[in-house]
Design an enzyme around this catalytic site. Structure first.
Site, short mmCIF file in Angstrom:
data_model
loop_
_atom_site.label_atom_id
_atom_site.label_comp_id
_atom_site.label_asym_id
_atom_site.label_seq_id
_atom_site.Cartn_x
_atom_site.Cartn_y
_atom_site.Cartn_z
N HIS A 228 5.68 3.65 18.26
CA HIS A 228 7.07 4.03 17.97
C HIS A 228 7.32 4.45 16.53
O HIS A 228 8.41 4.93 16.21
CB HIS A 228 8.03 2.87 18.29
CG HIS A 228 8.01 1.77 17.27
ND1 HIS A 228 7.08 0.77 17.29
CD2 HIS A 228 8.81 1.51 16.20
CE1 HIS A 228 7.31 -0.06 16.28
NE2 HIS A 228 8.35 0.37 15.60
C1 UD1 Z 1 13.63 0.82 14.18
C2 UD1 Z 1 13.22 0.49 12.75
C3 UD1 Z 1 11.73 0.20 12.70
C4 UD1 Z 1 11.35 -0.88 13.72
C5 UD1 Z 1 11.87 -0.51 15.10
C6 UD1 Z 1 11.63 -1.65 16.05
C7 UD1 Z 1 14.50 1.67 11.01
C8 UD1 Z 1 14.49 2.76 10.03
N1 UD1 Z 1 13.45 1.62 11.86
O1 UD1 Z 1 12.95 2.00 14.55
O2 UD1 Z 1 11.39 -0.28 11.42
O3 UD1 Z 1 9.96 -1.00 13.75
O4 UD1 Z 1 13.27 -0.25 15.04
O5 UD1 Z 1 11.61 -1.25 17.37
O6 UD1 Z 1 15.41 0.87 11.02
N2 UD1 Z 1 17.04 4.56 20.91
C9 UD1 Z 1 17.53 4.44 22.18
N3 UD1 Z 1 17.97 3.21 22.59
C10 UD1 Z 1 18.00 2.13 21.77
C11 UD1 Z 1 17.51 2.29 20.46
C12 UD1 Z 1 17.04 3.51 20.05
O7 UD1 Z 1 17.53 5.39 22.96
O8 UD1 Z 1 18.41 1.04 22.20
C13 UD1 Z 1 16.50 5.88 20.51
C14 UD1 Z 1 17.55 6.81 19.89
O9 UD1 Z 1 17.27 8.10 20.28
C15 UD1 Z 1 17.29 6.64 18.40
C16 UD1 Z 1 15.78 6.42 18.35
O10 UD1 Z 1 15.47 5.67 19.52
O11 UD1 Z 1 17.68 7.77 17.66
C17 UD1 Z 1 15.31 5.67 17.12
O12 UD1 Z 1 16.01 4.42 16.99
P1 UD1 Z 1 16.22 3.76 15.53
O13 UD1 Z 1 16.86 2.44 15.70
O14 UD1 Z 1 16.84 4.73 14.60
O15 UD1 Z 1 14.75 3.58 15.01
P2 UD1 Z 1 13.49 2.93 15.72
O16 UD1 Z 1 12.47 3.98 15.91
O17 UD1 Z 1 13.91 2.13 16.89
N1 UDP Z 2 7.97 -6.25 22.07
C1 UDP Z 2 8.57 -6.57 23.28
N2 UDP Z 2 8.57 -5.61 24.27
C2 UDP Z 2 8.02 -4.39 24.12
C3 UDP Z 2 7.41 -4.08 22.87
C4 UDP Z 2 7.42 -5.03 21.87
O1 UDP Z 2 9.07 -7.69 23.47
O2 UDP Z 2 8.06 -3.57 25.05
C5 UDP Z 2 7.98 -7.26 21.00
C6 UDP Z 2 6.62 -7.57 20.43
O3 UDP Z 2 5.99 -8.59 21.18
C7 UDP Z 2 6.97 -8.02 19.02
C8 UDP Z 2 8.16 -7.17 18.66
O4 UDP Z 2 8.71 -6.73 19.91
O5 UDP Z 2 7.35 -9.38 19.01
C9 UDP Z 2 7.73 -5.98 17.85
O6 UDP Z 2 8.77 -5.06 17.78
P1 UDP Z 2 8.55 -3.50 17.49
O7 UDP Z 2 7.16 -3.12 17.83
O8 UDP Z 2 9.66 -2.80 18.17
O9 UDP Z 2 8.84 -3.40 15.92
P2 UDP Z 2 7.99 -3.69 14.61
O10 UDP Z 2 7.40 -5.05 14.69
O11 UDP Z 2 6.98 -2.61 14.47
O12 UDP Z 2 9.02 -3.57 13.53
#
Ligand code: UD1
Ligand code: UDP
Length: 386
Positions: A228
């Site tokens: 991601h």
């Molecule tokens: C965010 C965090 C990242 C973290 C990740 C965990 C920032 C800059 N990044 O990244 O550090 O590792 O969360 O998962 O804060 N979207 C949906 N549904 C949702 C959420 C997101 O469709 O419930 C889609 C939207 O199109 C959105 C995109 O995902 O624009 C990115 O979501 P965003 O929260 O901006 O960043 P993440 O990639 O989730």
């Molecule tokens: N995780 C989860 N379901 C998923 C993917 C990840 O419960 O489908 C959990 C994972 O076990 C870990 C946390 O989410 O505890 C990690 O989150 P993510 O990878 O979104 O973000 P990051 O740690 O890179 O910020």
């Protein structure tokens, strides 16, 4: 805000993204346990709404027994500036109203930075959980969020000694109004607390057909992947190259890929897919299902911070699909290998790690599973004087 107007036994916790629900659960549990014994501490949970799909959000509140958010700010998705700006404005309103003795923020997302900035500007002490992590790559939005949050914080709760050293290099040291402590990793608290439950409750391996009911050998054979990071999803070349590797790996052993909505969106936009039905693209899974998938995987391929650590704790070999990591201990231990996004390097890396024997147990690089309690005790001792 004047210090005398703040309520010392009121803590505002800011969360918004999936990993923050898992991290906050550890401290919330410590608060509840403390309240059962003596001191009543009130935790006000603020959800920014950064993540909002059921499988990225509410499922964690249900499964981890997190308190229902007192405030849901409904910010949703957007560009970095817009998302952070709207959060800042709405969090400030909450802080004006609640006047907490401290604001707790987790990790390195936009919700983290917005929470820290809103609180610091109002002179409310910021407590940063997972402080001091650095990738030394400022092209990552998370690196900017971490750096700024650390410099705004009064309490820097570090998960490792390396994090303490990273902060020290930037002049952030224990003393002179800053509390910098290695309290271990709250995600380790969570994995210890929930993994038995995951074994008992999760049916995902059976649902995906990995346990063969007719076979006496109950060793599931699959790889688990997650993807991601902006650096991998925003660059179609990198994404394509990773998907190609998963396609190749899937020819031999199935690969399960719970798709983050960001990745799903980009794959759809560029018409990308591993073109191999042995790469199972599934919806994001719940935490208990994720723990079950991780624990039994032959190896894990990931660009997630949390998943790298969980692979380490479960002693499952891990390939990290990035060029650097903040979690350097997992790499130094030889358990996690950085392979970047090139197909050839990923395939080569997998050959190298898949037959690796579990490393020596008893290595406690990330604390003892009691980080939540330590964090709470330090905050209370400092702001509550007890
Ligand atoms: C965010 C965090 C990242 C973290 C990740 C965990 C920032 C800059 N990044 O990244 O550090 O590792 O969360 O998962 O804060 N979207 C949906 N549904 C949702 C959420 C997101 O469709 O419930 C889609 C939207 O199109 C959105 C995109 O995902 O624009 C990115 O979501 P965003 O929260 O901006 O960043 P993440 O990639 O989730
Ligand atoms: N995780 C989860 N379901 C998923 C993917 C990840 O419960 O489908 C959990 C994972 O076990 C870990 C946390 O989410 O505890 C990690 O989150 P993510 O990878 O979104 O973000 P990051 O740690 O890179 O910020």
């Amino acid at each position: 805000m004047r210090k005398s107007s703040l309520s010392p036994f009121l803590i505002v916790t800011i969360v918004g993204a999936r990993p923050q629900f898992i991290k906050a659960a550890a401290v919330s549990r410590a608060i509840q346990a403390s309240n059962e014994k003596k001191r009543k501490i009130q935790e006000i949970l603020v959800h920014t709404g950064q993540h909002y799909d059921y499988l990225m959000d509410r499922i964690f509140f249900e499964e981890l027994d997190l308190p229902k958010p007192h405030y849901h700010l409904g910010v949703g998705s957007g560009s970095h500036g817009k998302q952070t700006g709207v959060m800042l404005e709405r969090i400030e309103d909450v802080l004006h109203k609640e006047k907490p003795g401290a604001v707790l923020v987790y990790g390195d997302t936009n919700s983290t930075l917005a929470g820290a900035l809103a609180a610091a500007k109002l002179n409310i002490p910021v407590a940063h959980v997972e402080a001091g992590m650095r990738s030394y790559n400022r092209r990552m939005p998370e690196e900017i969020n971490r750096l700024l949050t650390d410099h705004l914080s009064t309490f820097l709760f570090c998960p490792t000694d390396q994090a303490i050293q990273n902060l020290s290099k930037e002049g952030i040291k224990n003393g002179k109004g800053k509390i910098v402590k290695n309290v271990g990793d709250v995600m380790y608290d969570s994995i210890l607390y929930y993994s038995k439950l995951a074994e008992e409750k999760s049916t995902i391996l059976k649902d995906l057909g990995f346990f063969n009911p007719h076979s006496a050998i109950r060793i599931p054979q699959y790889y688990l992947a997650t993807l991601h990071r902006a650096e991998n999803t925003d660059d179609p070349k990198r994404l394509k190259s990773i998907l190609k590797a998963l396609h190749e790996i899937g020819r031999e052993v199935p690969v399960v890929l719970p798709l983050h909505p960001r990745t799903k969106k980009v794959m759809k936009m560029h018409h990308l897919s591993p073109e191999n039905d042995r790469v199972k693209l599934i919806e994001p899974v719940s935490y208990l299902n994720m723990l079950a998938l991780e624990r039994h995987a032959r190896a894990i391929l990931t660009d997630s911070g949390g998943v790298q650590k969980e692979a380490y704790w479960f002693k499952v070999p891990c390939l990290t699909l990035r060029d650097e990591t903040e979690w350097v201990e997992t790499v130094k231990s030889g358990w996690n290998v950085l392979v970047g996004a090139e197909t050839g390097k990923i395939l080569e890396g997998l050959k190298h790690i898949k037959n690796r024997k579990p490393f020596r147990s008893g290595i406690e690089l990330f604390g003892d599973g009691k980080s939540g309690q330590k964090i709470l005790q330090i905050i209370l001792k400092t702001i509550g004087g007890c």
